[in-house]
Design a protein around this motif. Structure first.
Motif, PDB file in Angstrom:
ATOM      1  N   VAL A   1      45.973  29.983  16.755  1.00 46.75           N
ATOM      2  CA  VAL A   1      47.300  29.821  15.737  1.00 46.75           C
ATOM      3  C   VAL A   1      48.021  31.121  15.899  1.00 46.75           C
ATOM      4  CG1 VAL A   1      48.027  29.571  13.480  1.00 46.75           C
ATOM      5  CG2 VAL A   1      46.228  28.055  14.155  1.00 46.75           C
ATOM      6  N   GLU A   2      47.397  32.354  15.691  1.00 50.20           N
ATOM      7  CA  GLU A   2      47.816  33.668  15.917  1.00 50.20           C
ATOM      8  C   GLU A   2      48.681  33.956  17.068  1.00 50.20           C
ATOM      9  OE1 GLU A   2      44.477  36.012  14.702  1.00 50.20           O
ATOM     10  OE2 GLU A   2      44.832  35.815  12.644  1.00 50.20           O
ATOM     11  N   GLU A   3      47.965  33.563  18.137  1.00 50.31           N
ATOM     12  CA  GLU A   3      48.693  33.369  19.413  1.00 50.31           C
ATOM     13  C   GLU A   3      49.785  32.464  19.736  1.00 50.31           C
ATOM     14  OE1 GLU A   3      45.394  33.525  22.031  1.00 50.31           O
ATOM     15  OE2 GLU A   3      44.100  34.921  20.934  1.00 50.31           O
TER      16      GLU A   3
ATOM     17  N   CYS B   1      52.676  25.111  23.253  1.00 50.00           N
ATOM     18  CA  CYS B   1      52.200  25.123  21.819  1.00 50.00           C
ATOM     19  C   CYS B   1      51.964  23.428  21.537  1.00 50.00           C
ATOM     20  CB  CYS B   1      53.014  25.696  20.752  1.00 50.00           C
ATOM     21  SG  CYS B   1      52.298  25.858  19.386  1.00 50.00           S
ATOM     22  N   ILE B   2      50.761  23.374  20.948  1.00 49.09           N
ATOM     23  CA  ILE B   2      50.202  22.170  20.426  1.00 49.09           C
ATOM     24  C   ILE B   2      50.403  22.192  18.931  1.00 49.09           C
ATOM     25  CG2 ILE B   2      48.470  20.503  20.145  1.00 49.09           C
ATOM     26  CD1 ILE B   2      47.179  21.731  22.778  1.00 49.09           C
TER      27      ILE B   2
ATOM     28  N   HIS C   1      40.570  29.250   7.549  1.00 51.51           N
ATOM     29  CA  HIS C   1      42.143  28.960   7.773  1.00 51.51           C
ATOM     30  C   HIS C   1      42.582  27.688   7.072  1.00 51.51           C
ATOM     31  CE1 HIS C   1      45.843  28.095   9.900  1.00 51.51           C
ATOM     32  NE2 HIS C   1      46.000  29.443  10.074  1.00 51.51           N
ATOM     33  N   PRO C   2      43.510  27.579   6.456  1.00 48.80           N
ATOM     34  CA  PRO C   2      44.059  26.382   5.954  1.00 48.80           C
ATOM     35  C   PRO C   2      44.010  25.261   6.864  1.00 48.80           C
ATOM     36  CG  PRO C   2      45.361  28.175   5.131  1.00 48.80           C
ATOM     37  CD  PRO C   2      44.468  28.775   6.338  1.00 48.80           C
TER      38      PRO C   2
ATOM     39  N   LYS D   1      49.804  25.146  16.297  1.00 48.97           N
ATOM     40  CA  LYS D   1      50.622  25.413  15.102  1.00 48.97           C
ATOM     41  C   LYS D   1      49.746  25.452  13.794  1.00 48.97           C
ATOM     42  CE  LYS D   1      55.313  24.764  16.631  1.00 48.97           C
ATOM     43  NZ  LYS D   1      56.491  23.561  16.196  1.00 48.97           N
ATOM     44  N   TYR D   2      48.995  24.159  13.931  1.00 46.37           N
ATOM     45  CA  TYR D   2      48.195  23.697  12.721  1.00 46.37           C
ATOM     46  C   TYR D   2      46.780  23.069  13.390  1.00 46.37           C
ATOM     47  CZ  TYR D   2      52.893  23.567  10.701  1.00 46.37           C
ATOM     48  OH  TYR D   2      54.099  23.752  10.021  1.00 46.37           O
ATOM     49  N   ILE D   3      45.810  23.375  12.423  1.00 46.41           N
ATOM     50  CA  ILE D   3      44.406  23.118  12.736  1.00 46.41           C
ATOM     51  C   ILE D   3      43.975  21.922  11.966  1.00 46.41           C
ATOM     52  CG2 ILE D   3      42.078  23.743  12.336  1.00 46.41           C
ATOM     53  CD1 ILE D   3      42.976  26.721  12.528  1.00 46.41           C
ATOM     54  N   GLY D   4      43.101  20.955  12.684  1.00 45.09           N
ATOM     55  CA  GLY D   4      42.776  19.800  12.043  1.00 45.09           C
ATOM     56  C   GLY D   4      41.129  19.759  12.447  1.00 45.09           C
TER      57      GLY D   4
END
Length: 344
Positions: free
Chosen positions: A151-153, A125-126, A176-177, A157-160
């Motif tokens: 993320v769901e998979e 995971c990244i 998505h936040p 973990k987080y999106i930028g």
């Protein structure tokens, strides 16, 4: 001089989704690409290990650095149990074809890039995964929709996002936040302050700052761009061209004089200026030398008064030349077409 890594590197919340990182990160791009030839792998792994052991645990890479070789380097550095002690950020969405950078945010491409990055990094995971640049041919909702699936998979973990416009950020945040926006922000690059920074703060999005030292200029002024390798992209930057360089070096000398009065280096002063922009700001200065890494950490001990901040602002306002030339696309604060225009 505040240059020792004995200075405590603190922790901070990045965004409002639960991510925590070191208050200063390490940009790893220059270890592998864009700043001339790749540096020796054992030496770069030593720099990474020194950073992490000093508390700089937020590591920044991308699949386009090399391309690919920087992620492989990071993967090797993290072997032996170090993965659990770092916050790992990587990026997708930019590729190189025939020496030209292209922006691609297509969902299938994003997924393929993520899978490949996971393998190169040797992780499951990244922690933070960015769109490196914004594809102006694709609604941002489509690209972030795919990141949401990742993320769901539990592949990220987080999106930028990097270098996105205010409207693009807001639209993405609905899907998505968004945890972080990465952008260039330093004494001489201030364009994000008008709209993008306030938007991030309105939405609770963290701010990750690349090139906080002006691509090395705040380290040694004009000397930083002397004898650059032919592959170093800084050779094309207008700010570093002869017609602007002499003027800008004089401004650097003023920054250096102020640093001398403060008992720190010019790079520490410039980096301290970024740190004092707010507790939601995390600069990620890049370096290939342990000595420079320790100097960067030393910036955390430099505190500037409001008067000193204002003086630096006055100096910075006089800079000449753009941050990139026309041949180096930056896709700054880009807009995307409406979702209604998208046909699957």
């Amino acid at each position: 001089m505040a240059t020792k890594s004995k200075i405590r590197v603190g922790r901070m919340k990045l965004g409002s989704e639960g991510m925590e990182v070191s208050t200063q990160g390490l940009g790893c791009m220059s270890m592998s690409s864009f700043y001339g030839l790749p540096k020796p792998e054992p030496e770069m792994i030593a720099v990474i290990h020194h950073a992490v052991n000093s508390g700089v645990t937020f590591l920044d890479t991308s699949d386009v650095y090399g391309p690919h070789t920087n992620e492989i380097l990071i993967g090797k550095a993290l072997k032996g149990g170090m993965r659990e002690t770092v916050e790992l950020a990587s990026k997708c969405g930019v590729n190189v074809e025939n020496g030209k950078l292209n922006v691609v945010n297509d969902p299938a491409y994003i997924r393929a890039c993520c899978e490949a990055s996971l393998k190169r990094l040797g992780v499951d995971c990244i922690d933070l995964y960015y769109l490196h640049r914004i594809d102006t041919t694709l609604p941002i909702e489509v690209a972030v929709g795919e990141l949401k699936k990742l993320v769901e998979e539990r592949k990220i973990k987080y999106i930028g996002l990097s270098e996105a416009s205010t409207s693009t950020i807001k639209r993405a945040h609905v899907v998505h936040p968004i945890t972080a926006i990465q952008l260039e922000w330093n004494l001489w690059i201030r364009d994000a302050e008008e709209e993008v920074i306030p938007t991030c703060r309105e939405l609770g999005i963290g701010i990750v700052v690349y090139s906080p030292l002006g691509k090395g200029f705040f380290t040694s002024g004009a000397k930083a761009v002397e004898n650059l390798h032919k592959n170093d992209f800084r050779k094309s930057i207008p700010r570093f061209q002869p017609e602007n360089l002499e003027h800008n070096h004089k401004l650097f000398e003023r920054v250096k004089d102020m640093a001398t009065r403060k008992g720190c280096t010019s790079s520490q002063l410039a980096l301290a200026w970024v740190h004092q922009q707010g507790n939601d700001v995390c600069p990620i200065p890049g370096t290939t030398r342990i000595h420079n890494l320790e100097q960067n950490i030393g910036a955390l001990a430099v505190k500037l008064t409001p008067e000193e901040m204002a003086e630096l602002d006055d100096i910075a306002s006089l800079v000449k030349g753009d941050r990139f030339g026309p041949e180096m696309a930056t896709w700054r604060h880009e807009e995307t077409p409406p979702l209604s225009s998208w046909k699957v």
